[in-house]
Motif scaffolding. Structure first.
Motif, PDB file in Angstrom:
ATOM      1  N   VAL A  38       0.840  -1.209   0.000  1.00 56.40           N
ATOM      2  CA  VAL A  38       0.000   0.000   0.000  1.00 56.40           C
ATOM      3  C   VAL A  38       0.870   1.251   0.000  1.00 56.40           C
ATOM      4  O   VAL A  38       0.588   2.228  -0.718  1.00 56.40           O
ATOM      5  N   LEU A  39       1.946   1.242   0.789  1.00 50.85           N
ATOM      6  CA  LEU A  39       2.842   2.399   0.839  1.00 50.85           C
ATOM      7  C   LEU A  39       3.490   2.639  -0.521  1.00 50.85           C
ATOM      8  O   LEU A  39       3.559   3.793  -0.988  1.00 50.85           O
ATOM      9  N   VAL A  40       3.964   1.588  -1.175  1.00 53.87           N
ATOM     10  CA  VAL A  40       4.586   1.733  -2.500  1.00 53.87           C
ATOM     11  C   VAL A  40       3.559   2.226  -3.521  1.00 53.87           C
ATOM     12  O   VAL A  40       3.858   3.105  -4.351  1.00 53.87           O
ATOM     13  N   ALA A  41       2.348   1.690  -3.451  1.00 51.23           N
ATOM     14  CA  ALA A  41       1.297   2.143  -4.365  1.00 51.23           C
ATOM     15  C   ALA A  41       0.992   3.624  -4.146  1.00 51.23           C
ATOM     16  O   ALA A  41       0.795   4.383  -5.109  1.00 51.23           O
ATOM     17  N   GLY A  42       0.946   4.041  -2.885  1.00 51.43           N
ATOM     18  CA  GLY A  42       0.716   5.459  -2.593  1.00 51.43           C
ATOM     19  C   GLY A  42       1.828   6.335  -3.137  1.00 51.43           C
ATOM     20  O   GLY A  42       1.577   7.444  -3.631  1.00 51.43           O
ATOM     21  N   TYR A  43       3.065   5.861  -3.051  1.00 51.31           N
ATOM     22  CA  TYR A  43       4.197   6.617  -3.599  1.00 51.31           C
ATOM     23  C   TYR A  43       4.041   6.812  -5.104  1.00 51.31           C
ATOM     24  O   TYR A  43       4.200   7.934  -5.618  1.00 51.31           O
ATOM     25  N   TRP A  44       3.729   5.736  -5.823  1.00 53.72           N
ATOM     26  CA  TRP A  44       3.610   5.847  -7.282  1.00 53.72           C
ATOM     27  C   TRP A  44       2.405   6.693  -7.680  1.00 53.72           C
ATOM     28  O   TRP A  44       2.451   7.429  -8.673  1.00 53.72           O
ATOM     29  N   ALA A  45       1.330   6.594  -6.893  1.00 59.11           N
ATOM     30  CA  ALA A  45       0.167   7.435  -7.180  1.00 59.11           C
ATOM     31  C   ALA A  45       0.521   8.909  -6.986  1.00 59.11           C
ATOM     32  O   ALA A  45       0.159   9.768  -7.814  1.00 59.11           O
ATOM     33  N   SER A  46       1.223   9.219  -5.895  1.00 57.51           N
ATOM     34  CA  SER A  46       1.642  10.596  -5.660  1.00 57.51           C
ATOM     35  C   SER A  46       2.576  11.085  -6.769  1.00 57.51           C
ATOM     36  O   SER A  46       2.471  12.233  -7.218  1.00 57.51           O
ATOM     37  N   ARG A  47       3.468  10.215  -7.185  1.00 59.55           N
ATOM     38  CA  ARG A  47       4.398  10.584  -8.254  1.00 59.55           C
ATOM     39  C   ARG A  47       3.660  10.845  -9.557  1.00 59.55           C
ATOM     40  O   ARG A  47       3.978  11.791 -10.294  1.00 59.55           O
ATOM     41  N   TRP A 426       2.939  11.928   3.452  1.00 59.52           N
ATOM     42  CA  TRP A 426       3.419  11.782   4.822  1.00 59.52           C
ATOM     43  C   TRP A 426       2.416  11.048   5.696  1.00 59.52           C
ATOM     44  O   TRP A 426       2.795  10.248   6.562  1.00 59.52           O
ATOM     45  N   TRP A 427       1.125  11.321   5.471  1.00 64.05           N
ATOM     46  CA  TRP A 427       0.105  10.673   6.286  1.00 64.05           C
ATOM     47  C   TRP A 427       0.052   9.169   6.019  1.00 64.05           C
ATOM     48  O   TRP A 427      -0.286   8.374   6.903  1.00 64.05           O
ATOM     49  N   LEU A 428       0.413   8.761   4.789  1.00 63.48           N
ATOM     50  CA  LEU A 428       0.438   7.337   4.481  1.00 63.48           C
ATOM     51  C   LEU A 428       1.619   6.651   5.181  1.00 63.48           C
ATOM     52  O   LEU A 428       1.502   5.514   5.652  1.00 63.48           O
ATOM     53  N   VAL A 429       2.747   7.359   5.270  1.00 61.03           N
ATOM     54  CA  VAL A 429       3.896   6.815   6.003  1.00 61.03           C
ATOM     55  C   VAL A 429       3.546   6.656   7.481  1.00 61.03           C
ATOM     56  O   VAL A 429       3.891   5.640   8.111  1.00 61.03           O
TER      57      VAL A 429
END
Length: 652
Positions: A38-47, A426-429
């Motif tokens: 989920v964290l990696v997916a959130g990173y790519w979505a943010s990117r 940040w909130w996802l982290v």
């Protein structure tokens, strides 16, 4: 004929159970993996969205205001240090007293001259631990002299003596109180736990703020850092005194004071002396780090050498520190075991002490009459040039390979992981950290983990904290993998264990500062040598805990598993490792906390991130940045500690 017992089937509701999809999702590692996904997916979505403000790093407004407030407090302290009653009648008195104590001890050592100091050290070591340790102490003083670092060594000794005296003056009475009062023990234990997970670097700035740069701040920060084992081990010693002895003494009408002085303290003496040993070793470790705030001595010699990438000079000072740490550990450890004084007949002890005292007085008097002081520097043996030549040869031989390894590690592991943590929402982290805390340690750990990460963000150093966290995670994975592998091999081979144990003992004696020297020699300056030093520094306790945990598995359990035809691999994976779970969790916890403390110190060799912020804050009077970074280090330590403590067993 009875049927052989069969192994119990794994509980479908427990981590590690197998079965349907529902039980799979209850597996701890599957849940943790889903959090990472989920964290990696959130990173790519943010990117993909171009890192909008709502999906980026932690807002810095609160942190900036906090740092500005700290800078204002520091400016007020600088202006009012000699006017405010708080400083005039409290902190300044402590500062002057501590500074004077260190100076007086240093002057006393100078007064004794190098022959007198050496003779006293050898005699004390001989009486405490025998001629072998006395010879080790003699070699240690020889290293101080021949390296040209006699004066620096005496400064370090003076700081250690002063700080240990402070730590024991407060630590032993508080430990006695904690041992005699259950309520006080419950109250002080979380404070001690918190102090012991704080990395050493995090202690520096608060005391600089109160006491300024120099020996007073170095002495008090070293004393506070070395304080917890004095309290904890003394309390443990008092609590372990047999209740039967206490009841028998009380039945004879003894007062509480008589019970303490005639029963508890004598019976707890050896364990209390173990606490003294641990206090001294922590003081030696911290006084080297305190060179960053003006402590001087051997730590400053290493710090200055590393800043110039002069491996030869750093090696000389590092060797002196290593010898000091080993010698003090052997002497104080022997005192805890009873020493050799008891072997001398009672009627000969006083004459022997008188003869030794007369010998010391005579040697000091003759040395003073001859004008002898510290060891002359022109009689020193400079080995820095040969060591630097060896360093150049190593760099010419394996430098390209280590540089390529460092580049690969930075580009393919450290860089991407730091980018993931810094540029994810940040909130996802924070949610991921809280989720991992809940998965591995329960609801309370989840709250503390999430709050710790939010605290990091509010301090205004989110990106540097995530950079530090990425380094800690990489070094921790390597440390735990190597530690478990070597620990398992040790538990399987008694010869290997006999060879490794003294090596691990010696490694655990060394101050962390020393580990930076060989790491810089192999990888020069940067993040990678800090990681290498962190891995080597944290390995010994991990290896020992894994070995002890596996060796502690009951023999009947192993025999039962073998009788059912289990292979060595099945014994390890299905019996030994599961039953050693407590030791393994402690190994992971201790390994990660030690890695964090060393990664932060790695700022002195170019690791950057939070440790560098602390150094910059000290060097450039940016106390706001430095204190905020120090608090962020504490928050990271709290987060990592809570996540890796594991779930506490439920009470029946």
């Amino acid at each position: 004929m009875t049927q052989p017992a069969t192994a119990p089937a794994p509980n479908r509701g427990e981590p590690g159970g197998v079965g349907g999809g529902g039980s799979l999702l209850r597996n701890t590692w599957v849940q943790a993996s889903l959090v990472i996904v989920v964290l990696v997916a959130g990173y790519w979505a943010s990117r993909a969205l171009g890192h909008p403000a709502w999906a980026g790093g932690f807002p810095t407004a609160v942190g900036d205001r906090f740092m500005s407030l700290l800078d204002e407090i520091y400016a007020w302290i600088v202006v009012n240090r000699n006017n405010s009653p708080l400083f005039l009648y409290f902190f300044n008195y402590i500062s002057v007293g501590l500074g004077s104590a260190v100076v007086l001890i240093n002057r006393f050592l100078d007064f004794l001259t190098w022959p007198g100091v050496t003779l006293i050290g050898v005699i004390l070591a001989w009486r405490a631990a025998g001629w072998r340790v006395a010879l080790l102490v003699l070699v240690t003083f020889g290293v101080f002299a021949l390296s040209g670092l006699w004066n620096e060594s005496m400064t370090t000794l003076a700081l250690v003596f002063a700080s240990v005296a402070i730590a024991l003056l407060f630590g032993i009475p508080l430990g006695i109180l904690a041992g005699r009062s259950e309520r006080f023990y419950r109250g002080v234990r979380p404070v001690l736990d918190f102090m012991q997970i704080m990395p050493a670097f995090a202690y520096l700035l608060p005391f600089v703020l109160l006491f300024g740069i120099g020996n007073p701040a170095a002495a008090i920060v070293t004393a506070v850092y070395a304080f917890p084992p004095a309290v904890r081990i003394t309390a443990l010693a008092i609590r372990q005194v047999p209740k039967g002895a206490l009841e028998a003494t009380a039945s004879l009408g003894s007062t509480p004071w008589q019970i303490l002085t005639k029963v508890q303290l004598p019976l707890a003496k050896r364990t209390i002396l173990l606490g003294v040993n641990q206090t001294i070793m922590l003081a030696v470790s911290m006084v080297v780090i305190a060179s960053v705030i003006g402590a001087g001595g051997l730590g400053d010699a290493i710090y200055q050498a590393l800043s110039k990438v002069n491996v030869g000079e750093a090696f000389q000072a590092g060797l002196a520190i290593v010898m000091l740490a080993i010698a003090m550990d052997r002497v104080t450890g022997a005192v805890g075991k009873g020493g050799r004084e008891s072997r001398v007949p009672e009627n000969r002890r006083l004459p022997l002490r008188g003869a030794l005292l007369a010998l010391v007085v005579a040697v000091v008097a003759v040395a003073r009459m001859l004008g002898v002081g510290g060891w002359p520097r022109d009689l020193a043996v400079d080995i820095s040039d040969p060591v630097n030549a060896l360093y150049d040869a190593i760099q010419d031989t394996i430098g390209p390979a280590t540089a390529a390894l460092a580049t690969w590690l930075l580009e393919n592991v450290l860089g991407p992981l730091a980018d993931l943590l810094m540029n994810s929402p940040w909130w996802l982290v924070v949610l991921a950290g809280a989720a991992l805390g809940w998965i591995f340690a329960g609801a309370r750990a989840a709250v503390v983990s999430g709050a710790s990460l939010v605290g990091v963000g509010l301090l205004g150093v989110w990106n540097d904290a995530m950079d530090t966290l990425s380094q800690v995670l990489v070094a921790s994975v390597i440390t735990i993998a190597l530690g478990v592998l070597i620990g398992v091999l040790m538990s399987r081979n008694d010869v290997l264990a006999a060879v490794l144990r003294p090596i691990l003992d010696a490694m655990q004696t060394l101050p962390p500062f020393v580990y930076l020297i060989p790491a810089v020699a192999l990888f020069t300056i940067g993040r990678v040598p800090a990681l290498v030093a962190a891995v080597v520094f944290a390995l010994p306790p991990v290896i020992r805990l894994v070995d002890d945990g596996i060796r502690g598995v009951p023999a009947p359990t192993l025999e039962a598993a073998r009788s059912q035809g289990s292979t060595r691999r099945q014994l390890l994976t299905k019996v030994e490792l599961p039953l050693a779970r407590g030791s393994l969790l402690l190994a992971v916890n201790q390994g990660i906390i030690l890695v964090l403390s060393m990664v932060v110190i790695g700022a002195l060799v170019g690791a950057g991130a939070l440790g560098n912020d602390v150094v910059v804050g000290l060097a450039q009077n940016q106390l706001g940045l430095g204190l905020a970074s120090g608090l962020a280090i504490v928050c990271l330590g709290l987060f990592l500690d809570r996540v890796t403590q594991g779930r506490r067993p439920s009470r029946a």
